[in-house]
Design an enzyme around this catalytic site. Structure first.
Site, PDB file in Angstrom:
ATOM      1  N   LYS A 166       0.820  -1.222   0.000  1.00  0.00           N
ATOM      2  CA  LYS A 166       0.000   0.000   0.000  1.00  0.00           C
ATOM      3  C   LYS A 166       0.851   1.269   0.000  1.00  0.00           C
ATOM      4  CE  LYS A 166      -4.398  -1.752   1.420  1.00  0.00           C
ATOM      5  NZ  LYS A 166      -5.633  -1.611   2.148  1.00  0.00           N
ATOM      6  N   LYS A 181      -4.539  -9.538  -5.649  1.00  0.00           N
ATOM      7  CA  LYS A 181      -5.764  -9.733  -4.867  1.00  0.00           C
ATOM      8  C   LYS A 181      -6.901  -8.827  -5.355  1.00  0.00           C
ATOM      9  CE  LYS A 181      -6.445  -7.632  -0.739  1.00  0.00           C
ATOM     10  NZ  LYS A 181      -7.860  -7.304  -0.595  1.00  0.00           N
ATOM     11  N   LYS A 230     -11.440  -3.806  -2.853  1.00  0.00           N
ATOM     12  CA  LYS A 230     -12.452  -2.775  -3.090  1.00  0.00           C
ATOM     13  C   LYS A 230     -11.823  -1.432  -3.394  1.00  0.00           C
ATOM     14  CE  LYS A 230     -13.855  -3.009   1.648  1.00  0.00           C
ATOM     15  NZ  LYS A 230     -12.624  -2.658   2.357  1.00  0.00           N
TER      16      LYS A 230
HETATM   17  P1  ATP Z   1      -8.755  -2.383   0.752  1.00  0.00           P
HETATM   18  O1  ATP Z   1      -8.278  -2.510  -0.667  1.00  0.00           O
HETATM   19  O2  ATP Z   1      -9.247  -1.022   1.107  1.00  0.00           O
HETATM   20  O3  ATP Z   1      -7.768  -2.929   1.760  1.00  0.00           O
HETATM   21  P2  ATP Z   1     -10.157  -4.888   0.857  1.00  0.00           P
HETATM   22  O4  ATP Z   1     -10.987  -5.340  -0.292  1.00  0.00           O
HETATM   23  O5  ATP Z   1      -8.816  -5.508   1.043  1.00  0.00           O
HETATM   24  O6  ATP Z   1     -10.056  -3.303   0.805  1.00  0.00           O
HETATM   25  P3  ATP Z   1     -10.635  -4.951   3.722  1.00  0.00           P
HETATM   26  O7  ATP Z   1     -11.647  -4.068   4.350  1.00  0.00           O
HETATM   27  O8  ATP Z   1      -9.202  -4.572   3.842  1.00  0.00           O
HETATM   28  O9  ATP Z   1     -11.038  -5.102   2.165  1.00  0.00           O
HETATM   29  O10 ATP Z   1     -10.808  -6.421   4.275  1.00  0.00           O
HETATM   30  C1  ATP Z   1     -12.049  -6.909   4.761  1.00  0.00           C
HETATM   31  C2  ATP Z   1     -12.024  -8.415   4.823  1.00  0.00           C
HETATM   32  O11 ATP Z   1     -12.104  -8.947   3.503  1.00  0.00           O
HETATM   33  C3  ATP Z   1     -10.750  -8.997   5.441  1.00  0.00           C
HETATM   34  O12 ATP Z   1     -11.107 -10.125   6.222  1.00  0.00           O
HETATM   35  C4  ATP Z   1      -9.956  -9.434   4.242  1.00  0.00           C
HETATM   36  O13 ATP Z   1      -9.068 -10.501   4.539  1.00  0.00           O
HETATM   37  C5  ATP Z   1     -11.057  -9.899   3.314  1.00  0.00           C
HETATM   38  N1  ATP Z   1     -10.643  -9.814   1.921  1.00  0.00           N
HETATM   39  C6  ATP Z   1     -10.277  -8.694   1.258  1.00  0.00           C
HETATM   40  N2  ATP Z   1      -9.972  -8.972  -0.003  1.00  0.00           N
HETATM   41  C7  ATP Z   1     -10.131 -10.315  -0.149  1.00  0.00           C
HETATM   42  C8  ATP Z   1      -9.954 -11.219  -1.239  1.00  0.00           C
HETATM   43  N3  ATP Z   1      -9.574 -10.774  -2.430  1.00  0.00           N
HETATM   44  N4  ATP Z   1     -10.209 -12.529  -1.032  1.00  0.00           N
HETATM   45  C9  ATP Z   1     -10.611 -12.985   0.179  1.00  0.00           C
HETATM   46  N5  ATP Z   1     -10.790 -12.185   1.245  1.00  0.00           N
HETATM   47  C10 ATP Z   1     -10.558 -10.869   1.086  1.00  0.00           C
HETATM   48 MG    MG Z   2      -7.551  -4.832   2.638  1.00  0.00          MG
END
Ligand code: ATP
Ligand code: MG
Length: 355
Positions: free
Chosen positions: A117, A219, A222
């Site tokens: 990040k 990965k 969002k």
């Molecule tokens: P950001 O990019 O802002 O970090 P994010 O999509 O990674 O957003 P988070 O809010 O950081 O979402 O994570 C929320 C939950 O979703 C955590 O438990 C994280 O492990 C899970 N998660 C996020 N992305 C994935 C993915 N691609 N596959 C499985 N689990 C995920």
């Molecule tokens: Mg995340």
């Protein structure tokens, strides 16, 4: 769930940093729904984490509500359990400060999420982004939660939360005992006076790390600037079908067994998503689709995704139409969370020696 002298309690959080994805659903939210049947749970919208990578969000309130809406639309019961936003419970930040003094800078420097990040200009990343895992440990441990359902990307942060708990228990061992707060914990051969549990990550299932639809080595997130990289929980049927049709793949047919997915990250990802959405194993999905082309598999995956996600998306939109009701749920959750956090913080202030 494993043997522990601590009362089982589930905690997990999601950041309000954008539209929720299929990755968030499969890696996290769907597991929450299953765990709430047999456990006391806290599900938190971690708004304080969302300002670590980007300080100003135009729509933080709306994003916060939409995550609460996703929890509820997916089936979480906010009366039986606790759904709230982090910034309302000051114990998270207070305990995070103490953990900043427990954790070592070297531990933080090793975190791959920080490296990803922060990018190339690490000196210019916020101090909050570096300290993120310490706040995450506090989120969990301010409730002395024992189990944390997350996606695979959070594994390293949970190991760090375990290290923080272990170091706190060790450093304050005699103070914990003097205060009459020791929980006898067996760590390998050793017996320790623990105050904090050593948390267990719950990372399993066929899609613990859902990958980007544009790049099978990255990965799904969002916060990814490309909307085509992800399926959002609120995408309509046409959008889901279009994104899956455009998803990157290789030219070969699907293999007949899981071994054949090796070295084919995009194929592996789509098969994993199909398996997770249909509660099957990858092997089982391949026994049906092995030998078939993506041109056949993708429409089946799109139909399945729409079947699972559209009722949730519809319910999210219905809940979002009444922000007052969502705010009331978050406030009620925060009051109940705060009562629990305050108990821990009173103990922690005593252990640390704050007057
Ligand atoms: P950001 O990019 O802002 O970090 P994010 O999509 O990674 O957003 P988070 O809010 O950081 O979402 O994570 C929320 C939950 O979703 C955590 O438990 C994280 O492990 C899970 N998660 C996020 N992305 C994935 C993915 N691609 N596959 C499985 N689990 C995920
Ligand atoms: Mg995340």
């Amino acid at each position: 769930m494993t043997d522990s002298p601590f009362k089982p309690l589930v905690f997990s959080g999601v950041q309000p940093t954008g539209s929720l994805t299929l990755g968030n659903y499969l890696g996290a939210i769907r597991k929450f729904v299953a765990l709430q049947e047999d456990n006391d749970c806290l599900f938190c919208v971690v708004d304080m984490h969302s300002i670590t990578a980007r300080l100003v969000h135009d729509d933080l309130k709306e994003q916060t509500r939409s995550i609460a809406a996703a929890f509820i639309a997916s089936g979480i019961d906010p009366k039986e359990h606790i759904v709230f936003n982090q910034s309302r419970v000051p114990g998270h930040a207070e305990l995070a400060w103490i953990f900043n003094c427990v954790a070592r800078i070297g531990w933080m420097n090793r975190m791959t999420q920080f490296k990803d990040k922060a990018g190339k200009d690490r000196e210019n990343a916020s101090l909050g982004l570096l300290a993120y895992p310490s706040l995450m440990a506090a989120d969990i441990l301010v409730y002395r939660a024992t189990h944390v359902p997350v996606g695979d990307d959070q594994k390293q942060h949970l190991e760090l939360a375990r290290d923080i708990a272990i170091k706190f228990n060790n450093d304050f061992s005699s103070r914990i005992e003097e205060a009459g707060l020791a929980v006898p914990l067996t760590m390998g051969e050793e017996k320790v006076n623990a105050y904090f549990p050593v948390v267990e990550p719950l990372i399993d299932g066929p899609a613990p790390r859902v990958m980007s639809l544009r790049d099978g080595t990255k990965k799904m997130s969002k916060s990814d600037p490309s909307d085509n990289s992800r399926i959002n929980m609120t995408d309509d049927a046409d959008t889901i079908a279009k994104k899956i049709r455009k998803a990157k793949t290789d030219p070969d047919a699907l293999p007949g067994d899981v071994e054949g997915l090796k070295g084919r990250p995009e194929a592996d990802n789509l098969v994993g998503i199909f398996a997770a959405l249909s509660d099957r194993t990858k092997a089982d999905v391949l026994s049906e689709f092995g030998g078939r082309q993506f041109s056949e598999f993708k429409p089946a995956l799109a139909d399945l995704s729409v079947t699972v996600l559209s009722p949730i998306g519809d319910e999210m939109r219905r809940l979002m139409a009444d922000p007052g009701a969502l705010d009331a749920i978050l406030l009620d959750g925060a009051e109940r969370a705060n009562a629990l956090a305050e108990k821990t913080m009173a103990d922690v202030r005593e252990i640390v020696g704050f007057v």
